[in-house]
Scaffold this motif. Structure first.
Motif, PDB file in Angstrom:
ATOM      1  N   VAL A 588       0.975  -1.475   0.340  1.00  0.00           N
ATOM      2  CA  VAL A 588      -0.313   0.366   0.217  1.00  0.00           C
ATOM      3  C   VAL A 588       1.243   1.247   0.193  1.00  0.00           C
ATOM      4  CG1 VAL A 588      -2.318  -1.501   0.893  1.00  0.00           C
ATOM      5  CG2 VAL A 588      -0.196   0.207   2.792  1.00  0.00           C
ATOM      6  N   VAL A 589       0.384   2.263  -0.741  1.00  0.00           N
ATOM      7  CA  VAL A 589       1.014   3.513  -0.250  1.00  0.00           C
ATOM      8  C   VAL A 589       0.096   4.393   0.314  1.00  0.00           C
ATOM      9  CG1 VAL A 589       2.477   3.300  -2.183  1.00  0.00           C
ATOM     10  CG2 VAL A 589       0.467   4.221  -3.102  1.00  0.00           C
ATOM     11  N   PHE A 590       0.266   5.919   0.876  1.00  0.00           N
ATOM     12  CA  PHE A 590      -0.566   6.445   1.366  1.00  0.00           C
ATOM     13  C   PHE A 590      -0.676   7.260   0.526  1.00  0.00           C
ATOM     14  CE2 PHE A 590       1.073   3.603   3.937  1.00  0.00           C
ATOM     15  CZ  PHE A 590       0.037   3.309   4.931  1.00  0.00           C
ATOM     16  N   LEU A 591      -1.560   8.707   0.206  1.00  0.00           N
ATOM     17  CA  LEU A 591      -2.259   9.154  -1.556  1.00  0.00           C
ATOM     18  C   LEU A 591      -3.093  10.308  -0.544  1.00  0.00           C
ATOM     19  CD1 LEU A 591      -1.983   7.416  -4.064  1.00  0.00           C
ATOM     20  CD2 LEU A 591      -0.063   8.114  -2.980  1.00  0.00           C
ATOM     21  N   PRO A 592      -2.789  11.433   0.497  1.00  0.00           N
ATOM     22  CA  PRO A 592      -3.640  12.027   1.172  1.00  0.00           C
ATOM     23  C   PRO A 592      -3.710  13.683   0.184  1.00  0.00           C
ATOM     24  CG  PRO A 592      -1.542  12.265   1.359  1.00  0.00           C
ATOM     25  CD  PRO A 592      -1.157  11.229   1.021  1.00  0.00           C
ATOM     26  N   ARG A 627      -2.796   0.145  -3.071  1.00  0.00           N
ATOM     27  CA  ARG A 627      -2.206  -0.490  -3.603  1.00  0.00           C
ATOM     28  C   ARG A 627      -1.310  -0.550  -4.430  1.00  0.00           C
ATOM     29  NH1 ARG A 627      -0.111  -5.579  -0.288  1.00  0.00           N
ATOM     30  NH2 ARG A 627      -2.498  -4.755   1.477  1.00  0.00           N
ATOM     31  N   HIS A 628      -0.354  -0.886  -5.301  1.00  0.00           N
ATOM     32  CA  HIS A 628       0.345  -1.130  -6.144  1.00  0.00           C
ATOM     33  C   HIS A 628       1.675  -1.970  -6.257  1.00  0.00           C
ATOM     34  CE1 HIS A 628       0.232   3.802  -6.846  1.00  0.00           C
ATOM     35  NE2 HIS A 628      -1.100   3.581  -6.347  1.00  0.00           N
ATOM     36  N   VAL A 629       1.535  -1.906  -7.131  1.00  0.00           N
ATOM     37  CA  VAL A 629       3.048  -3.056  -7.801  1.00  0.00           C
ATOM     38  C   VAL A 629       4.041  -2.195  -8.314  1.00  0.00           C
ATOM     39  CG1 VAL A 629       1.763  -4.149  -9.880  1.00  0.00           C
ATOM     40  CG2 VAL A 629       3.891  -5.275  -9.105  1.00  0.00           C
ATOM     41  N   ALA A 630       5.396  -2.376  -7.677  1.00  0.00           N
ATOM     42  CA  ALA A 630       6.463  -1.920  -8.459  1.00  0.00           C
ATOM     43  C   ALA A 630       7.514  -2.984  -8.941  1.00  0.00           C
ATOM     44  CB  ALA A 630       6.793  -0.590  -7.719  1.00  0.00           C
ATOM     45  N   ALA A 631       8.213  -2.664  -9.681  1.00  0.00           N
ATOM     46  CA  ALA A 631       9.659  -4.008 -10.021  1.00  0.00           C
ATOM     47  C   ALA A 631      10.833  -2.476 -10.071  1.00  0.00           C
ATOM     48  CB  ALA A 631       9.240  -4.843 -11.574  1.00  0.00           C
ATOM     49  N   VAL A 715      16.138   0.465 -13.930  1.00  0.00           N
ATOM     50  CA  VAL A 715      15.067   0.001 -15.214  1.00  0.00           C
ATOM     51  C   VAL A 715      13.422   0.169 -13.634  1.00  0.00           C
ATOM     52  CG1 VAL A 715      15.417   0.529 -17.003  1.00  0.00           C
ATOM     53  CG2 VAL A 715      14.753  -1.740 -15.876  1.00  0.00           C
ATOM     54  N   VAL A 716      12.791   1.305 -13.763  1.00  0.00           N
ATOM     55  CA  VAL A 716      11.745   0.660 -12.625  1.00  0.00           C
ATOM     56  C   VAL A 716      10.684   1.060 -13.464  1.00  0.00           C
ATOM     57  CG1 VAL A 716      12.997   1.248 -10.856  1.00  0.00           C
ATOM     58  CG2 VAL A 716      11.680   3.306 -11.961  1.00  0.00           C
ATOM     59  N   LEU A 717       9.267   0.143 -12.612  1.00  0.00           N
ATOM     60  CA  LEU A 717       7.912   1.072 -13.188  1.00  0.00           C
ATOM     61  C   LEU A 717       7.280   0.322 -11.776  1.00  0.00           C
ATOM     62  CD1 LEU A 717       6.474  -2.698 -12.809  1.00  0.00           C
ATOM     63  CD2 LEU A 717       8.613  -2.867 -14.753  1.00  0.00           C
ATOM     64  N   GLU A 718       6.143   1.697 -11.530  1.00  0.00           N
ATOM     65  CA  GLU A 718       5.473   1.597 -11.177  1.00  0.00           C
ATOM     66  C   GLU A 718       3.557   1.500 -11.146  1.00  0.00           C
ATOM     67  OE1 GLU A 718       4.502   2.691  -6.277  1.00  0.00           O
ATOM     68  OE2 GLU A 718       6.076   3.950  -7.816  1.00  0.00           O
ATOM     69  N   LEU A 719       3.013   0.709 -10.733  1.00  0.00           N
ATOM     70  CA  LEU A 719       1.412   0.057 -11.043  1.00  0.00           C
ATOM     71  C   LEU A 719       0.190   0.878 -10.174  1.00  0.00           C
ATOM     72  CD1 LEU A 719       3.149  -1.979 -13.829  1.00  0.00           C
ATOM     73  CD2 LEU A 719       0.960  -1.303 -14.972  1.00  0.00           C
ATOM     74  N   ASP A 720      -0.587   1.293 -10.458  1.00  0.00           N
ATOM     75  CA  ASP A 720      -1.654   0.583  -9.094  1.00  0.00           C
ATOM     76  C   ASP A 720      -2.088  -0.236  -9.667  1.00  0.00           C
ATOM     77  OD1 ASP A 720      -3.906   1.251  -8.536  1.00  0.00           O
ATOM     78  OD2 ASP A 720      -4.037   3.395  -7.496  1.00  0.00           O
ATOM     79  N   LEU A 721      -2.023  -1.466  -8.465  1.00  0.00           N
ATOM     80  CA  LEU A 721      -2.313  -2.516  -8.827  1.00  0.00           C
ATOM     81  C   LEU A 721      -3.799  -2.378  -8.619  1.00  0.00           C
ATOM     82  CD1 LEU A 721      -1.860  -5.375  -9.477  1.00  0.00           C
ATOM     83  CD2 LEU A 721      -1.054  -5.476  -6.888  1.00  0.00           C
ATOM     84  N   ASP A 722      -4.845  -2.029  -7.518  1.00  0.00           N
ATOM     85  CA  ASP A 722      -5.493  -2.221  -7.681  1.00  0.00           C
ATOM     86  C   ASP A 722      -6.453  -1.484  -8.887  1.00  0.00           C
ATOM     87  OD1 ASP A 722      -5.615  -3.079  -5.213  1.00  0.00           O
ATOM     88  OD2 ASP A 722      -5.942  -1.551  -3.819  1.00  0.00           O
ATOM     89  N   LEU A 723      -6.501  -0.411  -9.221  1.00  0.00           N
ATOM     90  CA  LEU A 723      -7.396   0.303  -9.570  1.00  0.00           C
ATOM     91  C   LEU A 723      -7.188  -0.706 -11.329  1.00  0.00           C
ATOM     92  CD1 LEU A 723      -7.863   3.019 -11.678  1.00  0.00           C
ATOM     93  CD2 LEU A 723      -6.256   4.224 -12.172  1.00  0.00           C
ATOM     94  N   ILE A 724      -5.691  -1.525 -11.528  1.00  0.00           N
ATOM     95  CA  ILE A 724      -5.877  -2.358 -12.855  1.00  0.00           C
ATOM     96  C   ILE A 724      -6.968  -3.088 -12.588  1.00  0.00           C
ATOM     97  CG2 ILE A 724      -4.082  -3.790 -14.024  1.00  0.00           C
ATOM     98  CD1 ILE A 724      -1.913  -2.496 -13.226  1.00  0.00           C
ATOM     99  N   LEU A 725      -6.553  -3.977 -11.407  1.00  0.00           N
ATOM    100  CA  LEU A 725      -8.227  -5.207 -11.398  1.00  0.00           C
ATOM    101  C   LEU A 725      -9.279  -4.504 -11.497  1.00  0.00           C
ATOM    102  CD1 LEU A 725      -5.903  -6.843  -8.656  1.00  0.00           C
ATOM    103  CD2 LEU A 725      -5.975  -7.080 -10.719  1.00  0.00           C
ATOM    104  N   SER A 726      -9.697  -3.829 -10.900  1.00  0.00           N
ATOM    105  CA  SER A 726     -10.918  -2.954 -11.012  1.00  0.00           C
ATOM    106  C   SER A 726     -11.264  -2.553 -12.653  1.00  0.00           C
ATOM    107  CB  SER A 726     -11.149  -1.374 -10.880  1.00  0.00           C
ATOM    108  OG  SER A 726     -10.266  -0.619 -10.688  1.00  0.00           O
ATOM    109  N   LEU A 727     -10.374  -2.212 -13.082  1.00  0.00           N
ATOM    110  CA  LEU A 727     -10.573  -2.422 -14.523  1.00  0.00           C
ATOM    111  C   LEU A 727     -10.657  -3.385 -15.251  1.00  0.00           C
ATOM    112  CD1 LEU A 727      -8.381   1.597 -15.230  1.00  0.00           C
ATOM    113  CD2 LEU A 727     -10.831   0.935 -15.380  1.00  0.00           C
TER     114      LEU A 727
END
Length: 832
Positions: A588-592, A627-631, A715-727
């Motif tokens: 999880v990340v915290f986005l106020p 909840r994000h996923v990053a690599a 190289v890095v990547l980061e995605l909003d995992l919950d958003l992807i799964l909801s889509l």
């Protein structure tokens, strides 16, 4: 809690042949955990001897030894060398004969020393394990012991006793006493229990005197500091008198060392009744006693010699000179009992458990007293404990009990608990009879009265943990045996299991792991600078959530991105020689949200169940958690091997990882060139599902990589995992495989250089229609043969029909339809 069995026998009937293991087994049946068995590490022969003769012999080293003849009940006295000088001819002493083993272990044997053969040893208290002091040998007459010569000294001094140790859970503080453990043993076995606290209250009340007590402790958060405070005065005590061996033995087995007869008595009564006591040197007191809260900036020196700055919630015992005790935790150094004490003021009180617990933790000062107070002490026991300690000081220290003292106390009220009929059986799953229910509750000391709905129960004063019908039901189950509760696994309702979101998260993690990535969870804490750099596209300062009590003062903010944690993990591994890394994290990340204030000033008390409104307020005080996923990839994606050079990890591998995530989530992710503060300006892409932006991918900016101590490209990547799964929706539907062959064609288009290839690809796919199965960019050319400011993009297209074999003309027609859309939108032209 360590329980000497000889002591336990005074309050409950133990079988003569009961072993420590038998006692532990009985206590386990009523809910305690067995820990250990403790014994004195001493074996015989150890006997009572009498000094027949004593000849001092000075030695060349300046030491004088005594060559003694000691009668140990044998035909002839034994010759023993002794270096102590606190005994004379005729004294009875403790003699360890050859073959004995003392604590250490220290075996005793006849040995030649100082020109003599010493046939045994005259023992001191320390050598016998009865204390740390070594003030000479044990002279039995000084202890009031007159036993025949040759008597077994191990039994005489209580060294044959044994203690069982049990683990006492925080809700059962009454078991931190012999009184409480004896009662529980009675519950387990049915043995007769004799309560040491059963005394006539009229005999326990002190009279009056100059020892006045004033309660000036203002309630804090609704809690009264002291509900009861009792003092007794014993005059003309002799602190030089030795503590009886039986008391030292019991204290030692219970885990406490002897500190002098006066302190030993207060500790003994605390272990016996569970009521902490404190003794003051009455002659050092300045006037009466006041119980109050500390004032801002106030200080005091405790018995351990430490000066402590007090908190306004700390509860103090004071006199005219100021603080003389940290209530319920530790006394002060100015009024402590010592070898010069003549008159003693004994204190026994009931203090607020929360206040004592917070004080002990605040000052990092745990004590035997605070351990009991913070779990709750029987409010009816202070009078008994004060009188018991006073009686022992009269008996063992030669004091005189006076009528001086004082008492502050209030009526003890224990709330009634409604116990509905049938509730216990329904909760526990056992068919208890009414007699079994009421009998169990009566056994533990509760008052049970029948009512129309069931019973009204008043718990005993020593059980503050019994607060509702659920805790009463647990007591019934405990008393009648937990083995009666059947082991039945509940049948899970249909349709339960992992949610679609949980299943999607697991698929993504499994897919990345299968692709060669290693999952590396990190702490969700970082700095404001890292949040600004990686937690926003442009690097601007955004609201952050700062922890009030961070684990690491240098990283006090909740993270907005997973990348800082991956950078730390990469740095740690590279510093240990692991340079080829492919790591990922889901978390999880915290986005106020801008303009919203998070946090709360009101923390609900620990002992009260929060209401729905309170829980809603607490949830509102936390920022949204995504909840994000990053690599992260760095080093080589393919190691050097025979016939093939090493291949460095780069954007190609990162984009492959994006495709792995997309396939596992059940979506199609598009990539378009973009800019991001922490990434290389020409090697950054934005990731989208349709028109919704879901993340980014790119190569770390060289400055950022260097700051993270990464030696090469990363190289890095980061995605909003919950958003992807909801889509993606709730499920992934596998398409049917066509049995007809595919038609493949390539197309090269020239477009302005600033047009993203992803946009051109999307236009081709839209124009080609339903026959297009896939489209993939295979070449991006810029150079000779092209007009300045343009580029050539080559795409591989695959066409397939579900019901027939496509002709080349049909495939070409679909391709040109896609080219027409690209030409209309971006001015694309077929390259010759």
């Amino acid at each position: 809690m360590r329980v000497p069995l000889s002591w336990l026998r005074e309050y409950v009937d133990l079988a003569a042949d009961a072993t420590p293991e038998d006692v532990l087994a009985a206590l386990v049946t009523v809910g305690f955990e067995e820990e250990d068995v403790h014994r004195f590490e001493i074996t015989g022969p150890v006997v009572v001897g009498q000094v027949v003769s004593l000849e001092p012999e000075p030695q060349s080293n300046g030491k004088t030894i005594n060559w003694c003849q000691v009668d140990v009940g044998e035909a002839e006295p034994r010759g023993i060398v002794c270096g102590a000088h606190n005994f004379v001819v005729g004294d009875k002493v403790v003699v360890t004969l050859p073959g004995a083993v003392l604590p250490g272990p220290f075996p005793i044997a006849a040995r030649k020393t100082y020109g003599h053969v010493s046939d045994g040893m005259i023992a001191s208290a320390r050598e016998l394990g009865l204390g740390d002091e070594h003030n000479g040998i044990v002279v039995l007459s000084d202890l009031g012991i007159d036993a025949p010569v040759g008597t077994d000294a191990i039994a005489l001094l209580g060294l044959d006793d044994v203690a069982v140790e049990i683990n006492v859970t925080p809700d059962r503080g009454y078991a931190f006493s012999l009184r409480g453990v004896a009662r529980e043993y009675s519950h387990a076995t049915g043995a007769t229990f004799r309560d040491p606290a059963e005394r006539d209250f009229a005999d326990l009340q002190p009279g009056s005197g100059h020892t006045t007590i004033v309660d000036d402790a203002a309630p804090v958060r609704g809690r009264v500091g002291a509900s009861e405070f009792v003092t007794r005065v014993v005059r003309d005590v002799d602190p030089s008198r030795p503590t009886p061996p039986w008391m030292i033995a019991r204290l030692s087995l219970a885990g406490m060392r002897s500190l002098g007869v006066l302190i030993d008595i207060t500790n003994y009564v605390m272990l016996e009744l569970g009521q902490p006591l404190h003794g003051y040197d009455l002659d050092k007191l300045d006037g009466g006693i006041t119980v109050r809260r500390a004032m801002p900036g106030e200080k005091m020196t405790t018995l351990d010699g430490q000066e402590r700055t007090l908190h306004v919630e700390d509860l103090l015992i004071t006199d005219g000179s100021g603080p003389i005790g940290l209530a319920g935790v530790m006394g002060g150094g100015t009024t402590e009992m010592s070898e010069t004490t003549k008159n003693v003021l004994i204190e026994a009180a009931s203090f607020d458990p929360t206040t004592i617990a917070r004080t002990a933790r605040r000052h990092k000062l745990p004590s035997e007293a605070s351990k009991r107070f913070e779990r709750g002490v029987d409010p009816l026991i202070p009078f008994v404990a004060a009188r018991r300690a006073a009686d022992l000081m009269v008996e063992l220290a030669g004091g005189t009990l006076t009528e001086e003292g004082g008492a502050l106390f209030a009526e003890v009220f224990v709330a009634e608990i409604e116990l509905p009929a049938g509730f216990v059986e329904g909760l526990i799953g056992v068919d208890y009879t009414d007699d079994e229910i009421t009998g169990a509750l009566t056994t533990i000391g509760a008052e049970v009265t029948a009512s129309d709905a069931g019973w009204v129960v008043i718990p005993p004063t020593w059980r503050p943990d019994l607060t509702d019908k659920w805790t009463l039901a647990e007591e019934v189950a405990r008393i009648h045996g937990l083995d009666r509760i059947p082991s039945v696994l509940p049948t899970p309702p249909s349709g339960r299991g992992l949610t679609a979101l949980q299943q999607g998260r697991r698929r993504v993690s499994d897919a990345l792991a299968a692709a060669g990535f290693v999952e590396t969870p990190a702490f969700p804490f970082t700095t404001q600078a890292q949040n600004d750099l990686h937690g926003s596209a442009s690097g601007e300062t955004l609201p952050g959530i700062r922890l009030a009590n961070p684990l690491d003062g240098q990283a006090p903010f909740l993270r907005r991105s997973l990348v800082p944690g991956l950078l730390q993990t990469a740095h740690r591994n590279i510093s240990r020689g692991l340079t080829d890394l492919a790591i990922f994290e889901t978390g999880v990340v915290f986005l106020p949200e801008p303009g919203v204030t998070y946090g709360t000033d009101e923390v609900p008390p620990l002992g009260v169940r929060p209401t729905d409104e309170t829980l809603a307020e607490l949830n509102a005080s936390i920022p949204p958690q995504h909840r994000h996923v990053a690599a992260l990839l760095t080093g080589n994606a393919v190691a050097r091997q025979p016939g093939r050079p090493a291949e460095a990890a780069g954007l190609t591998e990162a984009l492959d990882s994006v495709r792995v995530i997309a396939a596992a989530a059940g979506v199609e992710i598009d990539v378009a060139q973009s800019q991001r503060a922490a990434l290389h300006p020409g090697r950054t892409g934005v990731l989208s599902v349709g028109s919704v932006e879901v993340g980014y991918v790119g190569e770390l900016h060289p400055v950022v990589a260097e700051a993270a101590d990464l030696p090469g490209r990363a190289v890095v990547l980061e995605l909003d995992l919950d958003l992807i799964l909801s889509l993606a929706g709730n499920r992934i539907v596998a398409e049917s495989l066509s049995t007809f062959p595919a038609a493949t064609q390539d197309v090269s288009l020239t477009v302005p250089a600033d047009i993203p290839a992803a946009d051109v690809q999307a236009a081709l796919a839209e124009g080609a229609g339903a026959l297009l199965e896939s489209v993939r960019l295979v070449d991006d050319y810029r150079g000779d043969g092209l007009t300045d400011g343009t580029k050539s993009l080559t795409f591989a297209l695959r066409f397939r029909a579900p019901d027939r074999t496509l002709t080349a003309a049909e495939a070409t027609e679909a391709k040109l339809a896609g080219v027409a859309v690209a030409a209309e939108r971006f001015g694309a032209a077929l390259r010759d």
